[in-house]
Design an enzyme around this catalytic site. Structure first.
Site, PDB file in Angstrom:
ATOM      1  N   GLN A  65       3.567 -12.237   2.666  1.00  0.00           N
ATOM      2  CA  GLN A  65       2.967 -13.588   3.918  1.00  0.00           C
ATOM      3  C   GLN A  65       1.414 -13.354   4.292  1.00  0.00           C
ATOM      4  O   GLN A  65       0.333 -14.206   3.632  1.00  0.00           O
ATOM      5  CB  GLN A  65       3.364 -13.402   5.020  1.00  0.00           C
ATOM      6  CG  GLN A  65       4.909 -13.947   4.858  1.00  0.00           C
ATOM      7  CD  GLN A  65       5.666 -13.739   6.336  1.00  0.00           C
ATOM      8  OE1 GLN A  65       5.052 -12.946   6.911  1.00  0.00           O
ATOM      9  NE2 GLN A  65       6.862 -14.623   6.482  1.00  0.00           N
TER      10      GLN A  65
ATOM     11  N   ASP B 263       1.297  -1.482  -0.316  1.00  0.00           N
ATOM     12  CA  ASP B 263       0.745  -0.043   0.257  1.00  0.00           C
ATOM     13  C   ASP B 263       1.037   0.717  -0.295  1.00  0.00           C
ATOM     14  O   ASP B 263       1.641   1.495  -0.917  1.00  0.00           O
ATOM     15  CB  ASP B 263      -1.040   0.078   1.235  1.00  0.00           C
ATOM     16  CG  ASP B 263      -1.918  -1.468   0.743  1.00  0.00           C
ATOM     17  OD1 ASP B 263      -2.900  -1.115  -0.040  1.00  0.00           O
ATOM     18  OD2 ASP B 263      -1.816  -2.101   1.698  1.00  0.00           O
TER      19      ASP B 263
ATOM     20  N   LYS C 297      -9.802  -2.880  -9.150  1.00  0.00           N
ATOM     21  CA  LYS C 297      -8.644  -2.686 -10.103  1.00  0.00           C
ATOM     22  C   LYS C 297      -7.972  -4.104 -11.294  1.00  0.00           C
ATOM     23  O   LYS C 297      -7.587  -3.819 -11.814  1.00  0.00           O
ATOM     24  CB  LYS C 297      -7.431  -2.107  -9.835  1.00  0.00           C
ATOM     25  CG  LYS C 297      -7.480  -0.471  -9.487  1.00  0.00           C
ATOM     26  CD  LYS C 297      -6.983   0.334 -10.344  1.00  0.00           C
ATOM     27  CE  LYS C 297      -7.673   1.790  -8.966  1.00  0.00           C
ATOM     28  NZ  LYS C 297      -6.312   2.262  -8.387  1.00  0.00           N
ATOM     29  N   ILE C 298      -8.965  -4.762 -10.986  1.00  0.00           N
ATOM     30  CA  ILE C 298      -8.312  -6.260 -10.980  1.00  0.00           C
ATOM     31  C   ILE C 298      -8.532  -6.589 -12.392  1.00  0.00           C
ATOM     32  O   ILE C 298      -7.679  -7.332 -13.068  1.00  0.00           O
ATOM     33  CB  ILE C 298      -9.122  -7.128  -9.913  1.00  0.00           C
ATOM     34  CG1 ILE C 298      -8.049  -8.532 -10.114  1.00  0.00           C
ATOM     35  CG2 ILE C 298     -10.180  -8.268 -11.196  1.00  0.00           C
ATOM     36  CD1 ILE C 298      -8.522  -9.579  -9.319  1.00  0.00           C
TER      37      ILE C 298
ATOM     38  N   CYS D 210       4.224  -8.091  -1.887  1.00  0.00           N
ATOM     39  CA  CYS D 210       4.101  -6.752  -1.030  1.00  0.00           C
ATOM     40  C   CYS D 210       5.548  -6.703  -0.286  1.00  0.00           C
ATOM     41  O   CYS D 210       6.289  -6.964  -0.373  1.00  0.00           O
ATOM     42  CB  CYS D 210       2.974  -7.281   0.214  1.00  0.00           C
ATOM     43  SG  CYS D 210       2.648  -9.088   1.140  1.00  0.00           S
TER      44      CYS D 210
END
Ligand SMILES: [Zn+2]
Length: 154
Positions: free
Chosen positions: A98, A53, A76-77, A94
């Site tokens: 995890q 993020d 937004k996929i 990320c």
């Protein structure tokens, strides 16, 4: 005695014959590590999807990666699917890979299997240890503010 084994062999025979083929194969998602990603990156058909993020704005990122924050990922996929047309491999990560990385990878894989049209994506992968692991092992990072990043891993 043999009564139970007799029963089980009948049962097994029956079971063998009735294998219902799955209509839609769920896409499997596997992990790759940093050095595997480095060697994959030499090919043009791979896209790296950063789902961190806010961290992306103050941390660095992997050169050439797209940014699709996990907080808005579901909205937004389809945009992402458009954006990676022609690619055959997607690598999600990320910070640590995890929670957010694997869950976005899963959502994207599910999205692909629900889509009726043919897609080029063959592999949905997760970068082990995420961006933090990548950076901690001394791999090259980029600090530009572009999204998608136009730079390449050297
Ligand atoms: Zn960059």
């Amino acid at each position: 005695m043999s009564s139970s084994s007799c029963f089980s062999s009948i049962y097994q025979k029956k079971k063998k014959k009735k294998e219902t083929p799955k209509k839609e194969m769920a896409r499997s998602i596997s992990y790759i590590n940093g050095s595997q990603l480095l060697s994959l990156k030499r090919r043009p058909n791979i896209a790296i999807v950063d789902v961190r993020d806010d961290e992306r704005t103050y941390d660095a990122h992997i050169a050439g990666s797209l940014h699709y924050p996990s907080s808005t990922f579901s909205n937004k996929i389809s945009d992402l699917a458009q954006n990676v047309k022609g690619k055959d491999t997607l690598v999600f990560h990320c910070a640590l890979s995890q929670v957010r990385g694997p869950s976005c990878a899963r959502r994207f894989a599910d999205y692909l299997s629900e889509m009726k049209e043919a897609v080029d994506i063959k592999n949905v992968l997760i970068l082990e240890r995420g961006f933090n692991g990548w950076e901690a092992s001394g791999r090259p990072v980029c600090r530009c503010t572009e999204n998608p990043c136009k730079n390449e891993i050297p």
